[in-house]
Design an enzyme around this catalytic site. Structure first.
Site, PDB file in Angstrom:
ATOM      1  CD1 TRP B 284      -3.369  -0.580   0.950  1.00 29.95           C
ATOM      2  CD2 TRP B 284      -2.081  -2.348   1.376  1.00 29.95           C
ATOM      3  NE1 TRP B 284      -4.164  -1.703   0.960  1.00 29.95           N
ATOM      4  CE2 TRP B 284      -3.409  -2.800   1.228  1.00 29.95           C
ATOM      5  CE3 TRP B 284      -1.086  -3.310   1.637  1.00 29.95           C
ATOM      6  CZ2 TRP B 284      -3.791  -4.141   1.338  1.00 29.95           C
ATOM      7  CZ3 TRP B 284      -1.450  -4.650   1.749  1.00 29.95           C
ATOM      8  CH2 TRP B 284      -2.784  -5.053   1.605  1.00 29.95           C
ATOM      9  CB  CYS B 319      -8.727  -4.973  -0.371  1.00 30.22           C
ATOM     10  SG  CYS B 319      -9.693  -3.577  -0.939  1.00 30.22           S
ATOM     11  CG  HIS B 378     -11.737  -4.658   3.122  1.00 29.42           C
ATOM     12  ND1 HIS B 378     -10.587  -4.890   2.398  1.00 29.42           N
ATOM     13  CD2 HIS B 378     -11.949  -5.784   3.830  1.00 29.42           C
ATOM     14  CE1 HIS B 378     -10.132  -6.090   2.674  1.00 29.42           C
ATOM     15  NE2 HIS B 378     -10.938  -6.660   3.530  1.00 29.42           N
ATOM     16  CG  ASP B 401     -10.877 -10.165   3.778  1.00 29.53           C
ATOM     17  OD1 ASP B 401     -10.062 -10.013   2.857  1.00 29.53           O
ATOM     18  OD2 ASP B 401     -11.257  -9.229   4.493  1.00 29.53           O
ATOM     19  CE1 TYR B 562      -8.632  -0.460  -0.109  1.00 31.82           C
ATOM     20  CE2 TYR B 562      -6.428   0.145  -0.822  1.00 31.82           C
ATOM     21  CZ  TYR B 562      -7.348  -0.820  -0.457  1.00 31.82           C
ATOM     22  OH  TYR B 562      -6.979  -2.142  -0.442  1.00 31.82           O
TER      23      TYR B 562
END
Lengths: 729, 729
Positions: B284, B319, B378, B401, B562
């Site tokens: 990220w 994600c 997400h 996830d 984000y």
């Protein structure tokens, strides 16, 4: 796989989180000795405000804190206390403290980026009333310049090593003590505290499951249980720091370290080295050239210290080593723990209720096609805690298992699973209950494999697996049978219901129509067999009909690992005879020591598989019988008067019982509070020859103390000795 | 850490299991073409017995099997069928088959050491009646030398690539076809089959969730949802083998590969590279020098093929990349799957019901002390399956996830957890439900931090987190709002009960006494803001009392990832004014593009934190407002008549909207059935300058086809384009 070095650098936390993950107790940033409020306008005038001259942690063994917190046994000079229980410190200021005017607090910090809302930064003010879930502070005494403060950590505080500062508030800013590692405080779980989730309401049990640093691990065979002494050594120098290092190495977030459920789960993954560079490398191969044989350890201390110092997994362990190291970890942090042994433990069967044994068309065992193995025994751990994460009623003892398993989702961790949930077949509740249920409840299914590759189940034995679960008795060196904690009595309605529940939650079992019983077969060995001796395997047959029966019996004698895995067949014999109506007949099969003695693996166990057919195929007979060979013990003789810091000696004696040389023999000797681990090597011990090894030492702890010795060599493993003395203060 | 190379060799399976763990689909041992029974006495005389001349797998796209099994879309020449449903093969023998005399079977094998009892070796006989949980075989036709056989795999068969042999039994032994990879059969999950645990009883849903290879992923902000087209590409060449490779690389035992619960759990760990060398490396940081920026991908195919070919994790993902690759994996194996997006998703908060935001004494936001972050959105996955491992009622959609999370037990896998269990707060059922419950239900707790380090919670916002959960509508490109699957309507009794249940299972929340509401504050932006434009942030205040109120308001404008993580503050403004009795006042805060344009991160999102005080401290006002900046789309123009195998062209057009050069610009263009991924680089695109890129291609699949384009460079990300054409057969 490409070369690891060609990979990009590991991603940073940037963009992912405001501050890096907080998952190391070892990480720290020092707080400033003066923290100004706003931009200072000239130097602050602090002379009117309290200055901190001295902080006394009252951390000596004979002072109040360690005594009251049951932490005086730790060989660690820092303060060690338990959560949810007050401890005292004495602060000496530059002048008497004036509650009307002066404002100070004691700050506790753990890890990097400490924060109030995460429980990693806790300022404790004097007269801060104790509220549930919070820390409390109270002034016990204020005389002259000295304030005695009582501090109570929250009963659900993070467990680990905290840094401590004393801070005085002034209008210019915060005046603070310098960073001083001598004021570090370890906060541990507290089984003595009602509000702690590991509360254990029985003093004798707490003495055993938290404070006893020596124990007994059971192994062998259900009808012939062997004992192995083990030095858990949770109080030894460096062990507590090693346990914190284990959680750091697992990158376990500090915020999770208040919860014994999470800590025990992370530890179940970290005690074995599989997939996370954990503590112990498992090996069952018999080849331990690169490390210490699993049978040669006397305790957990060397293993934990070795791991924490090197950062590299330690070679080698098998189930009792994993369980013993795990037990040290639990007791060291203050979670009540014990090692339990399950005799005939189903394994590697994907948490199904069937263990498949494949026979050929003649009824002979086919090891090359039998994947599932029933371990002669398997050791795991229980830890005691409440389970707020699942419905009420499942608190208490929880199974955790650190031995790497072949589970169907390929993950090397197991538990905690409620023992009560296992008993009732309520395996839908986390964690990994189906696997553990199967370990104690599986059926053994015998399959007959035809020449064309097809297979038929021909017999199911419902009573072989999970015959007995044992642990050490509280307060004494005896066996405590806890099978009834795991299973209802065989044949009861409750037992059937529990298995039905487990099947409902998707465990698979095999149902077959049983053949009629025409002939009963019983297998036994007259008495315990000393290693190197010949003996008789006695088979008894009873005809339960009025007809004459023809029997063909195969006896396979195998050397097996304790995992049930066959190393080699050392004898094979077939018998053919008839039984008259209602007749009972006994057949003795003579087993010669020379046939097995050079093929033994470390556990010196013989495994007989007896199969047979009655009148061709009216009935298939099957039996498995394990004969553990008796190994002589080491004797340990003590000389001198056992007194604190007075020299005395221990002498280990052993005579080679085999008709061959023992080569490259190692002996370990270890006793917490008596001596650190001593290791001695002998290149050769001829047959009937004896060794005598005397070590001098000075006891450093008083009370009942144990000394454990273990001899190990390629030809003879598990040669153990233990002795107990009372050391006068 | 010591050098890895100095470590001992990895332990073998010897002593641990009879045969090595069976955890690789790729592993195989060939079966002999003649397998004698016993020791042959001279050469066998086989001339009287059936010989196998030909095996026809009927595996072409237009033949019966792939059509009936909905596998004709896979770009794979081998036979692909689904479990629990019959498929046909044609066997040509050396002479007509005589059921009275001849005996043959078809053998299916998977992995090493195949075994009947493990479901890894299955001999199927003709006229083997279909029994639940077993494979079946039936002769459909026997004419001349040709037998047409119908074979039905068990509805709970292992999923993967099986080897197939035809075997004829003779008294001398087994005569068998040679190993021939062309006869390999992939067996997949079957949502069309009632007995399969992934059964989905709706054709439109199966078309979307299993067969649709293109989809839409939602992102942005709840009131301003953006769409991102994504090529899942589960039918593309090599993707199915890559998915099997993923399970092999996870060392997932074959026996677990019949269970979608276990497969989806293992995949949730393997899709991210954390701790297991999984597929995608998460980053990220904004620095993607070593790989492809997460925003630059157009689909999953390149990622999966790259991983399977190199064995090395692919750089980089965030994600939506994890969720999209996971979705490809699920649909490819036949598990119904979809990508869902949760707006304002609580993260990294250890599965607790509170997200802490720290303000200073003046009420200004302190990013350096705020660890928890609320992600603007997400993405995770849902997969559809029954849940026999937990109590009835929790089957259906399950959350999984694959984005690596900071969980309090430090494990990088998540789910499957029943969506229904989440809705009802029944988070005691596996797997990881507490974490997911917190993602949609957490409270935002504002803390005021005093100068002395103490903190007080001052405000709780119960409605910010989990505002909306979206996925793509079945059969069309529209939003399907599934928030009601996760949560009861706000303020209802059921909602309260669900949260109470979760709190009972040990999730922590913070209860505070709310301050009286004196002034209402509302924040908005007039319309959607094009990147590079100035705009007004409008604050509206309403005095709800008859007293005059003094307000101090702080507006912080931040560039955020984000993930909610602040990169930098680009503006800070304070307002001070009074409100008359019952007065409503609007304040406009002007935001200049030159302030933010050079600081943007890849998602071009501005994050405003507005805090303030009414009459000093009567009431604390807090609001967070996210402004996603609109980015121009790529246009794609098609030329030519869309017809199978006929050349046509696509032209991508784009104009630089910024007042500066775009440098090192990459564009990807991808469309399954139209063209493989094309990549083009432009070193510079000046302001207002346009690019035009034409690609020629020949459609290889007919029907509705999509083409997706994505432009990416350091200054401008998420520039997307998509077009749809109908290809005539």
């Amino acid at each position: 796989m490409a070369d690891r070095d060609s990979r990009p650098p590991p991603p940073t936390h940037v963009g992912r989180s405001n501050i890096p993950p907080i998952s190391s107790n070892a990480e720290e940033e020092a707080l400033p000795e003066f923290e100004p409020f706003g931009i200072p306008r000239g130097p602050p005038n602090l002379k009117d405000f309290l200055d901190i001259w001295d902080v006394n942690m009252l951390k000596n063994r004979d002072e109040i804190n360690k005594k009251e917190h049951h932490t005086d046994l730790y060989d660690n000079v820092k303060l060690i206390v338990r959560r949810g229980q007050p401890f005292q410190i004495k602060l000496t200021f530059s002048r008497p403290y004036n509650p009307e005017k002066d404002q100070f607090c004691v700050e506790f910090l753990i890890g990097g980026s400490p924060q109030v809302s995460k429980g990693t930064y806790i300022p404790v003010f004097p007269n801060q009333e104790q509220v549930k879930g919070e820390w409390g502070g109270r002034i016990l005494q204020s005389a002259d310049n000295v304030v005695t403060l009582s501090i109570t950590p929250a009963a659900d505080s993070i467990v680990g090593k905290f840094r401590m500062y004393v801070a005085v508030m002034t209008p210019y800013g915060i005046r603070r003590t310098a960073r001083n590692p001598e004021r570090d405080v370890y906060i541990l779980f507290n089984p003595w505290c009602e509000d702690d989730s590991v509360c254990l309401d029985n003093e004798a049990e707490r003495n055993e499951y938290v404070l006893n640093d020596v124990g007994t691990i059971y192994y062998g065979e259900a009808s012939n249980v062997e004992t192995r002494p083990w030095i858990f050594g949770q109080f030894e120098y460096g062990v507590l720091d090693s346990c914190l290092y284990v959680m750091d190495n697992a990158q376990m977030p500090l915020t999770g370290r208040k919860d014994p459920v999470k800590i025990s789960r992370v530890a179940s993954a970290m005690v074995n080295s599989k997939d996370d560079d954990g503590i112990v490398v498992g090996s069952w191969s018999g080849d331990y050239l690169y490390g210490v044989a699993p049978t040669a350890w006397t305790g957990s201390v060397d293993i934990l210290l070795n791991y924490a110092n090197s950062g590299v997994p330690v070679c080698y362990g098998q189930c009792w080593v994993f369980a013993a190291v795990f037990n040290t970890f639990l007791r060291c942090l203050g979670i009540p723990g014990r090692v339990v042994t399950n005799f005939f433990s189903a394994h590697d069967n994907d948490g199904n209720l069937k263990m498949d044994v494949i026979l050929d068309e003649n009824g002979q065992f086919m090891p090359s096609l039998t994947k599932d193995s029933i371990w002669n025994y398997h050791c795991w751990n229980e830890c005691y805690m409440s389970r707020p994460d699942i419905p009420v009623g499942f608190g208490g003892w929880q199974v955790v298992d650190a031995t790497p398993q072949e589970t169907s989702d390929g993950m090397y961790r197991c538990g905690p699973a409620s023992v009560k949930a296992i008993k009732h077949g309520q395996i839908c509740f986390k964690y990994d209950a189906p696997f553990i249920f199967a370990e104690v409840n599986s059926d053994v299914v015998y399959w007959k494999r035809m020449r064309d590759g097809t297979q038929q189940p021909i017999k199911v034995n419902k009573h072989h697996v999970g015959q007995m679960v044992l642990t050490k008795e509280v307060g004494r060196d005896e066996i405590k049978n806890i099978t009834d904690q795991y299973k209802f009595p065989e044949g009861t309605e409750e037992e059937r219901l529990a298995v039905d529940a487990a099947v409902m939650y998707n465990l698979k079992r095999t149902q077959i129509t049983e053949q009629p019983t025409v002939v009963d077969m019983d297998v036994r060995v007259q008495e315990s067999v000393l290693i190197g001796n010949d003996f008789n395997l006695t088979l008894e047959f009873k005809n339960r009909t009025g007809q004459r029966q023809t029997l063909v019996i195969y006896v396979n004698g195998n050397i097996v690992f304790y995992t049930g895995v066959t190393k080699t067949e050392f004898m094979s014999k077939s018998l053919e005879f008839t039984l008259g109506p209602w007749e009972t007949k006994t057949e003795n099969v003579f087993v010669e020591s020379k046939k097995y003695i050079n093929k033994l693996v470390e556990q010196a166990t013989l495994h007989f598989i007896i199969t047979g057919r009655v009148n061709d195929d009216t009935q298939i007979l099957t039996a498995q019988h394990v004969v553990p060979l008796q190994i002589p013990r080491l004797t340990i003789k003590m000389e001198g008067v056992p007194k604190l810091n007075e020299e005395m000696s221990a002498t280990v004696e052993f005579t080679n019982p085999l008709k061959k040389n023992l080569e490259d023999v190692s002996i370990r000797l270890e006793g917490p509070g008596l001596m650190k681990t001593k290791l001695k090597m002998y290149s050769i011990i001829p047959p009937n020859s004896s060794l005598t090894w005397t070590e001098y030492f000075r006891p450093s702890k008083s009370g009942v103390r144990k000394l454990v010795a273990c001899l190990d060599c390629a030809a003879l493993h598990q040669v153990l000795g233990v002795t107990e003395i009372y050391v006068n203060p």
